[in-house]
Structures are given as C-alpha cells and as structure tokens.
Design a protein around this motif. Structure first.
Motif, mmCIF file in Angstrom:
data_model
loop_
_atom_site.group_PDB
_atom_site.id
_atom_site.type_symbol
_atom_site.label_atom_id
_atom_site.label_comp_id
_atom_site.label_asym_id
_atom_site.label_seq_id
_atom_site.Cartn_x
_atom_site.Cartn_y
_atom_site.Cartn_z
ATOM 1 N N TRP A 433 4.850 0.694 8.092
ATOM 2 C CA TRP A 433 4.320 -0.588 7.644
ATOM 3 C C TRP A 433 2.875 -0.444 7.175
ATOM 4 O O TRP A 433 2.452 -1.099 6.227
ATOM 5 N N ALA A 434 2.140 0.444 7.855
ATOM 6 C CA ALA A 434 0.723 0.562 7.546
ATOM 7 C C ALA A 434 0.498 1.069 6.129
ATOM 8 O O ALA A 434 -0.562 0.841 5.556
ATOM 9 N N ILE A 435 1.485 1.791 5.559
ATOM 10 C CA ILE A 435 1.294 2.246 4.187
ATOM 11 C C ILE A 435 2.115 1.408 3.224
ATOM 12 O O ILE A 435 2.367 1.812 2.094
ATOM 13 N N GLY A 436 2.569 0.237 3.676
ATOM 14 C CA GLY A 436 3.188 -0.708 2.759
ATOM 15 C C GLY A 436 4.678 -0.537 2.580
ATOM 16 O O GLY A 436 5.255 -1.107 1.668
ATOM 17 N N ARG B 93 -0.139 -10.734 8.313
ATOM 18 C CA ARG B 93 -1.427 -10.276 8.834
ATOM 19 C C ARG B 93 -2.256 -9.690 7.693
ATOM 20 O O ARG B 93 -1.697 -9.306 6.668
ATOM 21 N N GLN B 95 -3.427 -6.864 7.363
ATOM 22 C CA GLN B 95 -3.027 -5.490 7.010
ATOM 23 C C GLN B 95 -1.683 -5.433 6.289
ATOM 24 O O GLN B 95 -1.249 -4.376 5.873
ATOM 25 N N ASP B 96 -0.988 -6.582 6.177
ATOM 26 C CA ASP B 96 0.293 -6.585 5.481
ATOM 27 C C ASP B 96 0.139 -6.712 3.979
ATOM 28 O O ASP B 96 1.084 -6.502 3.232
ATOM 29 N N PHE B 98 -0.833 -5.809 0.432
ATOM 30 C CA PHE B 98 -1.204 -4.668 -0.398
ATOM 31 C C PHE B 98 -1.246 -5.161 -1.837
ATOM 32 O O PHE B 98 -0.204 -5.407 -2.436
ATOM 33 N N LEU B 101 0.820 -3.159 -4.374
ATOM 34 C CA LEU B 101 2.263 -3.054 -4.267
ATOM 35 C C LEU B 101 2.901 -4.352 -4.712
ATOM 36 O O LEU B 101 2.252 -5.372 -4.860
ATOM 37 N N LEU B 104 5.458 -8.096 -1.632
ATOM 38 C CA LEU B 104 6.119 -8.238 -0.339
ATOM 39 C C LEU B 104 5.436 -9.299 0.520
ATOM 40 O O LEU B 104 6.049 -10.247 0.972
#
Lengths: 502, 478
Positions: A433-436, B93, B95-96, B98, B101, B104
């Motif tokens: 999850w940390a890298i997407g 969160r 950190q979710d 991106f 990307l 999502l």
C-alpha cells in the motif's frame, strides 16, 4: 505489636483460622458459562477465517455472512468468554482474600450470571438478524446494553458489600483491581455505548430508523468516543482483571509472598491514569485533533511504566520458583499469558508511534496484535484459572493431565502460528500500500496467510473444546478415588476422603 | 534482626522515632481510596480526552461535503446492518493519495467531510480487508454494483467479499445509492459523468433509455425541432464515411490510441501471461470463453465486448491501442472498470496481445500460440476519419482545463476536440461544450435532490449556494 487494633486482631485471627468451606456457587455459574462462550466464539472465528479463504461457503445465508458474525466473535471474546471467566475468578478470589466464606449474596451472583448469559445470547441472536448499533465493540443493541449494565452494577454492589463485611482489614492488591475495574467497566460501557441516547433502540441497521441508536450525532465525535471507550475495555477491564488474577494465583500456587507492595501500587495508579487516555491511537491516521493524537501516543508509551512495574513484581516473585512452570499446568498457562501480556504491551507502545503506525494501520498487524492480547495473554490466563479453579471447586484433581497438556500446546501452537502469519501478511499489505499498490492486488499475495490462519484457528477451537471436555470429565470422574485406592493398597492403611489437589 | 517466628523479616524494621506514620501503613489502600480514587482518575482523563475534544472540535462542512438523499440514507442502514464497515474503511489517509497514480484515492479525508447526523454512527472502520469506500461515489456504475452484490466474483474473480444475494432488491438498490453518495461533490460529479456517459452510449446503440431530467430536456428540444425520433434513429454516415454510431464509440477512446499498434512482440510467453490475467481479472464479465457472456453480464445494460467475433480483425473499434486505452482508463458509460491502478503497462499490453488470439482458440486450446494471433488492419473509413481528426488539435486546443465539468466531458469523450460535433445515434448533436453542460445539469439535479431530502429530514445544512459552489470541485476520473 501491643497496640494492635481490633481490626488487625480479627485479621490475624482469620489468617490463623480461615473459613473451612467456601460457597462458590456464583463463581461456578460464571466460570462454567464462560466455557461455552469460548467454544462459541472460536467456532465463529474459524467460520470467519474459512470464509476469507472460500468466500462462497455460506453465500446467501444472511446470519452466517462475515459482517454479521464478526461482532459475534469480538463480543463473544470480550463479554462472553473473558468477562464471565474473570467474574468467576473474582467471585472465587474475593471471599478468600476477605476472610469470609461466601460473597455478600451468592444468590445475587448466580442470578446475575444467568441474566448476563441470557441477555448476551439475545444480543448475539440480534446480531445475526442484523439488529446492531454497528459501532465496533458496541454492537449490542440498547435493551441488551441496559441488562448487561444492570448485571455489572449488581456485581459491583455484591463485591462492595463483601468488602464491607470482610474479616481481613488490609485489602490485597487483587481486591483493588477487582473493585476498581468492575466500576470502570460499568462506567465505560455506559459512555462507550452512548446509552443516554437510545434513539431507534433496535439498532442502527433497521430500515426507516430514526435518530441513531447508541451513537453521538456528530460522526467524528462519535468515532473519537467509540475508540476511546473501546480501548478502555482492554485497558480498564480485561487487563486489570488479568493482573488481579495473576497477583492472586502466582503467589498462591508458588506459595511465595508477592515481591513488592509498592510496585503493585505503581502499576495500579499507573494504569488508572495512563491507560484511560490511549484510545485515540486507533485514529492516528484519521482527521481528529492533532493534540489528541499526541496525547494518545504519549500515554501509550507511558503505559510501559505500570506494565514494567507489574512485570517486575511478578518476575521477582517467581525467583526460585521456575521449576513449577514445567510441572504445574495452571501456573504454566498463567505465566505463558503473563509473558504474552508483556509482549503485547511493548508491541502496543510501538504501534502508537505515528511513523510505525502509518505502515501498519488498517493491516492485519492490528488483528494479530488484538489476538496477542485477548488470545495470547488473557485467554492463557483464563485457561489457567479454569484449570486451577475446577479442581478447587470439586476437591478432586483434573481428569487428565495429558488432556490439559494437549489443550496447552494446541492453544500455544495455534496462537503463535496465527500471530506470525497475520503479522507477515500485514507487512505485505503495508509495504504494498505504501507504494500505491491497491488493496485488491495484495489479496492473492496474502491468501496463503489466510489459509494458514484458518488452520491455526482450528487448533485454537480444538483447544477450547478440549478445555470443556477436561472440565466435564472432571465433573463426572473423580480420578483421586483410584489414586487413593492404589495408595491404600500400597500403604496398607485407609486415607481420609476429599484430599485437595494443588 | 529476626521477627517472632525467627525468620528474617521481608521489610526493614521501622525505627522507633517514626512509629505512627510508617510508609507500610500509609500506603495501605482502603475501599474508599480504591473506589473514589479510581473514579477520580477515570473522570480526570474523561474530561481531558472525551469531553474537551468533543466540545471544542466542531469542524464546519468541508468544500467537498454534500448531504445524502433519502435512498442513500436507507442504504446506509443496510450498510450498517450487514457489517460492511468491518472490511471497508471509511476514510482515506494522507499516505493513500498518490498524485501520479490513477484515481485510486483521489483525496485524503478532511474533518469537514464528516458532518451531520445522517453520517452517524461513524463508519471510520479499522481494517482494509476490502477497499476503502470513502470515495466510492461514481467509481462504478449501478449495474456493476448489481452484478457485484449478486456475487463479487462476478466482477472481481480474486475478491474475497461475501455474496449479498440475500438482500432484497430494495435494500440492494438503496445500498448502491449509498455507495454512489460517498465521496462528496467529487463523487457526485463522477456519478453524473458516469450516468450521462451511460445514457448517451445506450442512445447511440438504439437501446431503451429513461433519460434523466438534464438529458430529457435536450431530447424534447430535438423532438420539437423534428431532428430526433425516439422510435428509430437514422444511422447516417458521418462525412468520413464511418457510421455515426461508430464515430461516437471511437471518440470514447483517446485520440492518440486510435491506430496505436502493439509495442510488444507476439511471443507465446506474452500470450500465456495475457491469458492468465484475462482469466483472473476479465473472465467474470467477458466470460471464460471471451464471448462477453460472463456471470456478471446479465446484470449489465450494455453487454460486455465479445472477443470471439468473426469480423474482429476488420472492425473499426478494435485496434490494439483502443483495447489498451479501455483497460487502462475504464469505459465511460459501461460497467468496464479501469485497471490502470492494478495492472502494469506491460501486463495490459500482454492482455491486448492475447485478446487477438481468442477468435482462433486462445481460450479454448490448452495454450495460446503465436499463430493464433490475428493481426488488425484499420478499415479505410476509419483511416479516413483518423486522418481528418489529427492528434494535434485535440491536444493543443485552448479548452479550459480547470473546468471540472469540461474535464468530466473529456473523460466521457476523450477523442473529441473543441469544435467537433458528433451525431449520437445519428440524431443527437453533441459537442464537448454541450456534453459539459449536460453533466453540469445532471450534477446540479443530483445535488438538489439530496438537499431536498436532507432538508426534509431536518439535517444541519449549509445554504444551497454553498453546496452549488464548484470552486473547489475537481473531476477525478473513476
């Protein structure tokens, strides 16, 4: 010693002449009931674990669907198995520490056990039907909440009256914990369930329902209260009661006085102050006030102070006694739980550190951690309590040592395996999850872990069943009769009946 | 130093000068100390971490917040009764998110996203056994949800979610409405775009359409002018010679992908990998034989694409680039999801290579082989159309990229450039501006409906102008 007060004279008198027999009728009902609930909850847990591997298993059967049975598992663990076992243990310990032969009212204790059983069973049926408040750990609907709190209040009253009518003046540390944590649980349960807002009292899942039941109107405030209260179930009830039982049983079984009164004071007041404020560490990644997160993190780490005080105290009490770890089954159960308790607290403190929390949040790490506490620590201590108390109730040895060994090792291997597969699964989840990488892509990766978890879960269920078999067999068969006959034949003279088992 | 029993005492003897206050006596706990002290400690902390934050922390509705409709509110109760929250968390969160990307988690949840009694009890959740649903609105069309609830393996073969086939149809529809209501304004915009795309696609295919208010107005207008006939629409050809229906389909693909060839070599290794992905991701809708008759297909209004068709090599909308673009970014208006978040670029191209072997037994034979690969050549009308619509114009025209409704329109018709006019189904003239207006009207209708419901429920609401404000609205494509 000439100025000894009247109270102290009574105390020393009781120490010299403790009551010959104890009633224990309330203790028995609470303790035996808990044996059913642990089988129920582990069976439900195994069903859930299997459903995560074969999701079509019970497709179309609403009461067996994962989301419906998960609260049964969680509530069954907290309020079915652990709470009933703890109260059984408390009602056994209280008269012995207070120099009286029974609780203030054994009848009240028996009634409270049955009401608890029935109310809780009704709550479980409701969960199957979708009657739920739908807030984690506070799912049981309002009428059930009311009954459970009434039982808690009656238990508090019963315990307090027993204390008032005691014949030993100083209160041993176990009694502090039993008194305080029963009160904390009642207050916390009331606040956590927002019981002053019954709303639509059949739960929040009912179609066309009015105002929310058992929840604050503001969703974020509700979340904050929910998680604060939930953690107190562990911090102010499950943990203190385990500590209470350890403080009683370890010195009792090893026949060694507790190492330090001062350390037990540190652990009591430390937990009272620090453990009450940690709940918001569940929401470190959620949009709640920053100062509250800091408060929760700091408290979670400060919690190590009372934990270390407790651990040190027990560890030093055990000096010179470790050989009995291998020979005495109740002691082995309890010390195993005690060591897991130490581990879960150290782990918990680090989990509340924001940087680490960021990686493990929402993963199976939390599931593994929760099982380290409730299964590793509390259930081990609980099984030790059962294994110790049943022979005490009956005045006969446990049916088979071999059976208890199996029970121990199945639980030990089942739990440790369960813990590690989920922990490793959580690393896969967190790192991906940390890298997407989206959650759905990680599912095939952790599938082997889920399969292993179900297998280890089956071992845990086996252990719970063996515990019930062991207790039932002890109820039916008195193996000491055979031992006595053998001894009589060997020694050639009669032996008095009713020798107690260590 | 021995006591009366002759043992060494476990604690030091207290010197005679301090007899009354020995620490051993003062540190004894009385019942009152335990009860009152315990409660004092408890309520001190309750005041600091429960009363104080709850009383002082009342964030106003965020820029993204919207009320939910009555049907969504009923669906929320289905969501609660069935324990969905145990696997589906309800907040994203920091950190979710991106930025680089795809779509999502479009944004991190803010305090103001959680407002009003309609969102109580909280559904923050504790585990992400399934995906987070806080931004679910518009990520999938309703029909996708229907197939998914019947059996999640229908649409997502690797899913471990239980089947919700036991829900009544009303409950299921309400639950879908709740899913679509999540994500605030951004989610509502996605939903408006998906709904509009779906209706236009069905009009283009001469299917029965119950048009939403925004589109119905346009259709009435066209009917009045005599250029639209609901019973049978003309299928005239566009000036380039392509049927208008095909033109609208082609414009649902990015212009740069229209004639893009396979970048990968046709090797058996690539084909086998493509087939494995097809079976684990695509077979639920497109079928294990690739004929578009997967278990989910019966729930869809627009049938999934049939890869076994005879004429596949010569069809205008089956270039490798178009397949690739569809897998990468979803099919606007259809139940096709975007797989750009889940598959690597190479893997998507491998699936595209494999798709071309399906008419020749790629799925029925034990292994796909290189000679099954069916090359594709663009039919001449497509060639002509592509030449008359160069990439440059679409990429460099001066459209307003900050208008969320225009961005939504570009997602529905990524091939169109400003100034293009397409006759949907041969009868409904569509430009990017008109499409953006339709989506805006659809969006505002949805907002107004939710507002009216929430007002009737008596929720705490900001005024309607605040809700209509599109200042911070962003189109995050589903």
């Amino acid at each position: 010693m000439a100025q000894m007060s009247a109270d102290e004279r009574i105390s020393s008198d009781v120490e010299a002449h403790p009551p010959r027999t104890y009633a224990d009728s309330a203790s028995k009902v609470w303790l035996y009931s808990s044996l059913f609930w642990i089988i129920f909850l582990t069976l439900v847990g195994l069903t859930m674990a299997t459903e995560l591997v074969t999701p079509n298993l019970f497709a179309g059967i609403a009461p067996l669907q994962f989301g419906r049975i998960r609260p049964m598992h969680v509530n069954g663990a907290i309020f079915g198995w652990l709470t009933m076992m703890y109260v059984g243990g408390a009602f056994y310990v209280l008269p012995r520490l207070l120099g009286v032969s029974s609780l203030w009212s054994e009848t009240l204790g028996v009634w409270s056990a049955w009401i608890w059983n029935l109310a809780f069973a009704a709550g479980i049926v409701g969960l199957g039907l979708g009657l739920t408040q739908a807030r984690e750990y506070t799912e049981l609907i309002w009428p059930v909440d009311v009954l459970l709190v009434l039982v808690l209040l009656s238990n508090i009253f019963n315990s307090l009256m027993t204390v008032v009518h005691r014949r030993v003046r100083p209160l041993y540390v176990t009694v502090w914990w039993i008194l305080a944590s029963q009160i904390w649980l009642a207050v916390d349960y009331f606040i956590d369930n927002v019981m002053w807002r019954p709303g639509n009292w059949l739960g929040n899942g009912v179609a066309g329902g009015g105002s929310p039941s058992g929840a604050l109107p503001d969703p974020l405030a509700d979340g904050m209260l929910n998680w604060w209260g939930n953690h107190n179930l562990f911090g102010l009830w499950l943990t203190p009661m385990m500590v209470a039982l350890i403080y009683y049983f370890i010195p009792k079984i090893t026949r060694t006085p507790l190492y330090s009164h001062t350390l037990s004071l540190v652990s009591f007041w430390g937990i009272a102050f620090f453990y009450t404020g940690v709940g918001h560490h569940h929401l470190l990644q959620a949009p709640i006030p920053g100062w509250l997160k800091t408060f929760a993190t700091v408290n979670s780490i400060l919690l190590l102070v009372p934990v270390f005080a407790f651990v040190t105290n027990v560890w030093l009490t055990m000096r010179g006694n470790w050989s009995s770890f291998f020979t005495n089954m109740p002691l082995r159960f309890m010390l195993t739980g005690f060591i897991f308790y130490f581990l879960v607290n150290v782990q918990g403190a680090f989990m509340a550190v924001p940087v680490f929390n960021q990686m493990i949040h929402f993963t199976n790490f939390i599931v593994a951690h929760a099982h380290l506490a409730l299964l590793g620590a509390f259930t081990f201590v609980g099984m030790g309590t059962v294994t110790y108390l049943v022979p005490q109730f009956l005045g006969r040895p446990i049916y088979s040592r071999q059976l208890v060994e199996w029970q121990y090792w199945l639980l030990f291997v089942g739990f440790t395996g369960f813990f590690w597969v989920l922990t490793f699964a959580s690393f896969l989840q967190g790192q991906n999850w940390a890298i997407g990488i989206p959650q759905i892509n990680v599912l095939p990766e952790i599938r082997p872990h889920y399969i292993a978890r179900a297998i280890f879960g089956a071992m845990i269920l086996m252990s719970a069943i063996l515990q019930a078999i062991s207790v039932i067999a002890t109820l039916i068969v008195d193996t000491s009769r055979k031992t006595r006959e053998e001894f009589r034949a060997y020694a050639g003279r009669p032996v008095t009946e009713g020798g107690s088992h260590d | 130093m021995t006591d009366r029993s002759g043992r060494i005492p476990s604690h030091p003897q207290i010197p005679p000068q301090v007899p009354q206050t020995s620490p051993r006596r003062t540190m004894l706990m009385s019942p009152a100390m335990v009860v009152i002290g315990g409660l004092l400690a408890f309520f001190t902390v309750v005041f600091s971490v429960v009363v104080l934050p709850i009383e002082t922390y009342t964030p106003p509705p965020s820029d993204n917040w919207l009320p939910i409709s009555d049907e969504a509110h009923a669906g929320r109760q289905v969501f609660l009764a069935n324990g969905c929250v145990y696997c589906h968390s309800g907040f994203s969160r920091p950190q979710d998110v991106f930025e680089g990307l795809y779509y999502l988690y479009p944004r991190a949840s803010e305090p103001g996203d959680f407002h009003g009694t309609a969102q109580s009890p909280n559904v923050l959740g504790t585990a992400r056994t399934g995906p987070d649903l806080s931004h679910e609105g518009g990520q999938h069309p309703d029909t996708w949800h229907v197939a998914h609830y019947a059996n999640p393996r229908n649409t997502t073969p690797v899913s471990i979610m239980p089947s919700f086939s036991y829900l009544s149809q009303d409950d299921r529809d309400a639950l879908i409405a709740y899913n679509q209501s999540r994500g605030g304004k951004d989610g509502m915009l996605r939903q408006a775009a998906v709904r509009m795309g779906n209706q236009l696609m069905r009009l283009n295919m001469n299917m029965d359409v119950t048009a939403d208010a925004a589109l119905a107005d346009l259709l009435d207008e066209l009917r009045a002018s005599g250029s639209y006939n609901a019973d049978g629409m003309p299928s005239d050809r566009s000036p380039s010679g392509l049927p208008w229906k095909a033109v609208w389909m082609i414009n649902s693909f990015g212009r740069g992908y229209w004639l893009m060839p396979d970048p990968l070599d046709v090797t058996q290794q690539n084909l086998i990998r493509g087939r494995a992905i097809f079976l684990s991701r695509c077979s639920g809708c497109h079928g294990v034989e690739g004929d578009g008759a997967g278990t989910a297909a019966r729930s869809f209004m627009i049938p999934p694409f049939d890869f076994t068709q005879e004429g596949l090599p010569g069809m205008p909308m089956t270039s490798s680039g178009m397949f690739y673009h569809r897998i990468l970014t979803a099919g606007p208006g259809t139940a096709m999801e975007n797989f750009g978040t889940r598959l690597s670029v190479e893997d998507i191209w491998r699936v595209v290579l494999f798709l071309r072997t399906i008419p020749n037994g790629g799925l029925t034979e034990p292994l796909p082989t290189v000679d099954m690969y069916e090359p594709w050549t663009p039919p001449p009308p497509l060639q002509a159309y592509v030449e008359s619509h160069p990439i440059g114009a679409a990429l460099t025209d001066g459209g307003d990229r900050s208008d969320p409704f225009m961005n939504a329109a570009r997602w529905v018709a990524p091939g169109m450039a400003t100034g293009d006019e397409i006759m949907i189904g041969g009868a409904i003239p569509m430009t990017l501006d008109r499409l953006a207006d339709l989506i805006r009207a659809e969006y505002m209708n949805l907002v107004d409906a939710a507002y009216a419901d929430a007002e009737a429920r008596g929720d705490d609401l900001p005024d309607l102008d605040t809700l209509h404000s599109t200042e911070r609205l962003v189109f995050h494509a589903p």
